[in-house]
Design an enzyme around this catalytic site. Structure first.
Site, mmCIF file in Angstrom:
data_model
loop_
_atom_site.group_PDB
_atom_site.id
_atom_site.type_symbol
_atom_site.label_atom_id
_atom_site.label_comp_id
_atom_site.label_asym_id
_atom_site.label_seq_id
_atom_site.Cartn_x
_atom_site.Cartn_y
_atom_site.Cartn_z
ATOM 1 N N ARG A 38 0.824 -1.248 -0.036
ATOM 2 C CA ARG A 38 0.108 0.110 -0.057
ATOM 3 C C ARG A 38 0.886 1.199 0.042
ATOM 4 N NH1 ARG A 38 -2.155 1.243 4.724
ATOM 5 N NH2 ARG A 38 -2.772 -0.550 5.057
ATOM 6 N N TYR A 81 -12.481 22.819 -12.145
ATOM 7 C CA TYR A 81 -13.230 21.595 -12.653
ATOM 8 C C TYR A 81 -14.368 21.284 -11.589
ATOM 9 C CZ TYR A 81 -12.861 16.606 -13.921
ATOM 10 O OH TYR A 81 -13.022 15.331 -14.342
ATOM 11 N N ASP A 135 -4.267 23.260 -9.679
ATOM 12 C CA ASP A 135 -4.755 22.177 -10.693
ATOM 13 C C ASP A 135 -4.070 22.501 -11.901
ATOM 14 O OD1 ASP A 135 -5.731 20.455 -12.795
ATOM 15 O OD2 ASP A 135 -7.634 20.237 -11.779
ATOM 16 N N LYS A 173 -4.696 12.497 -18.040
ATOM 17 C CA LYS A 173 -4.427 13.098 -19.314
ATOM 18 C C LYS A 173 -3.181 13.193 -19.925
ATOM 19 C CE LYS A 173 -8.469 14.387 -17.887
ATOM 20 N NZ LYS A 173 -8.902 15.298 -16.921
HETATM 21 C C1 LIG Z 1 -9.952 15.156 -15.695
HETATM 22 C C2 LIG Z 1 -9.453 16.491 -14.768
HETATM 23 C C3 LIG Z 1 -9.456 16.130 -13.309
HETATM 24 C C4 LIG Z 1 -9.914 14.921 -12.748
HETATM 25 O O1 LIG Z 1 -8.862 13.865 -13.057
HETATM 26 P P1 LIG Z 1 -9.315 12.182 -13.270
HETATM 27 O O2 LIG Z 1 -8.112 11.697 -13.246
HETATM 28 O O3 LIG Z 1 -10.187 12.264 -14.150
HETATM 29 O O4 LIG Z 1 -9.812 11.990 -11.871
HETATM 30 C C5 LIG Z 1 -9.108 17.039 -12.600
HETATM 31 N N1 LIG Z 1 -8.683 18.433 -13.203
HETATM 32 C C6 LIG Z 1 -8.881 18.682 -14.219
HETATM 33 C C7 LIG Z 1 -8.711 19.962 -15.080
HETATM 34 C C8 LIG Z 1 -9.147 17.603 -15.196
HETATM 35 O O5 LIG Z 1 -9.459 17.834 -16.575
#
Ligand SMILES: *Cc1c(COP(=O)(O)O)cnc(C)c1O
Length: 395
Positions: free
Chosen positions: A56, A109, A179, A204
């Site tokens: 973990r 987001y 973010d 992404k």
């Molecule tokens: C997709 C996304 C997230 C969340 O990520 P996941 O891996 O889908 O949980 C957070 N912030 C932004 C800007 C995103 O495009």
């Protein structure tokens, strides 16, 4: 000895390279593990053991991708999470206590907002919002402990002046958390601008192949340790196969981004000249909103952009979106394939919606640019022909 600090493309190729640790195998292999056997009781009792102790807590596969992202961010360390959202929520919990106030940009987001408005609120943390471009000092309260940034804003791409927000937050004694998914660790380095916590949805561009979910949090010192403790107490751990795939994606990130970026510039410039388009929301375009901030704080633009269309009935937008050959309809982005997504108008009290027409978000993939242009062109032909006025309404 060559003392020149490596550029990012070099770092992505060499970061946390296996060296001789794995028999000279270049890529850190996938370690599947729960139990790890210790040499002796002394090793087992050593609480400062930062090596592999239990599945973990991570395996060499986990540590390899964490090390590489931390190096690119210029951070003391990085922790990976099973999704971008779990990275965001765990970092927020680590920074905030009951009775605190969180100030968040209202272009964040949606799941980030939802967590703050619901779960975080039940934990006694109040969240309020500031608009992209507003002076945050107006919204700071005596108990504001954290300021959340996302730049550019989700779906409508408003840029934030990161250093200005950081300065205002810090002089108030509040932490900053960003973010940074759109820019990736290559095109923006928030920790170098004083941001305390930098988050990526690894899902992404870093993974880049639309086949895994992962998040990453990079930070320094005590903040990093607090987030690590919270992740551990919440029992979050990221699958070794996914860590391996993320590392594989990271190796080609610089080359992929160059291509995404170049094609996105070509398409954005072409789109801006179309009569059906009101505005292209892509900060790299010289007359786009936020271009000056982008130029100052970012070293590149990735392949995600939004297009504000001139007002048209929904059926015409649907006709355009339903017929694409290469632009798939789907959530997420950052993969090799191009995507299109209709964006519903959202309630945002502080940041004005960019216009009256519909918004379509495009992720520009790695396809040939001329094929994508032809796909878009055919899309506009469908859009113009689907209102029935030209006698070509689709039934
Ligand atoms: C997709 C996304 C997230 C969340 O990520 P996941 O891996 O889908 O949980 C957070 N912030 C932004 C800007 C995103 O495009």
């Amino acid at each position: 000895m060559n003392k020149r600090p490596p550029e990012d493309a070099t770092r992505t190729a060499h970061a946390s390279s296996g060296g001789q640790r794995h028999h000279g195998v270049v890529t850190t292999p996938v370690y599947h593990a729960s139990t790890v056997r210790f040499r002796n009781v002394t090793a087992l009792r050593d609480e400062r053991n930062t090596e592999v102790t239990y599945g973990r807590k991570g395996t060499p596969t986990t540590f390899a991708v964490q090390e590489a992202i931390a190096e690119l961010e210029g951070a003391d360390g990085c922790i990976v999470f099973p999704s971008g959202v779990s990275a965001i929520t765990t970092a927020l919990i680590a920074l905030l206590d009951s009775g605190d106030h969180l100030l968040m940009v209202d272009t964040a987001y949606k799941p980030t907002r939802d967590f703050s408005d619901k779960l975080l609120s039940t934990m006694g943390v109040e969240t309020t919002y500031y608009g992209a471009g507003e002076d945050i000092r107006y919204y700071l309260r005596p108990n504001t402990r954290a300021v959340f940034l996302e730049s550019p804003g989700s779906q409508t791409m408003e840029m934030l002046d990161i250093p200005t927000i950081v300065e205002a937050a810090h002089s108030h004694g509040a932490s900053t958390i960003i973010d940074n998914t759109w820019a990736t660790p290559l095109y923006c380095k928030p920790l170098n601008m004083g941001v305390d916590v930098c988050i990526h949805s690894v899902t992404k561009y870093i993974s880049g192949h639309s086949d895994l979910m992962m998040g990453a949090v990079s930070a320094n010192g005590k903040v990093l340790e607090r987030i690590r403790t919270n992740a551990s107490q919440l029992g979050l751990c990221t699958a070794p196969d996914d860590c391996y795939l993320a590392m594989r994606g990271l190796r080609t990130l610089a080359a992929r981004l160059e291509r995404h970026s170049r094609t996105a510039h070509t398409l954005a410039t072409w789109l801006a000249d179309r009569p059906e388009v009101g505005r292209v929301l892509y900060p790299a375009l010289p007359d786009a909103p936020g271009h000056d901030i982008w130029k100052r704080n970012y070293t590149g633009a990735t392949g995600l952009l939004s297009v504000l269309l001139e007002p048209v009935p929904d059926a015409q937008v649907v006709a355009m979106l339903d017929g694409f050959r290469y632009f798939g309809l789907g959530y997420s982005w950052g993969g090799f394939e191009s995507l299109a997504l209709p964006i519903p108008k959202q309630a945002r009290p502080h940041t004005p919606w960019p216009g009256d027409g519909p918004i379509v978000r495009f992720h520009v993939g790695l396809e040939d640019p001329d094929d994508l242009l032809a796909d878009l062109k055919a899309g506009f032909t469908r859009l113009n022909g689907a209102d029935g006025l030209h006698g070509r309404s689709s039934s």
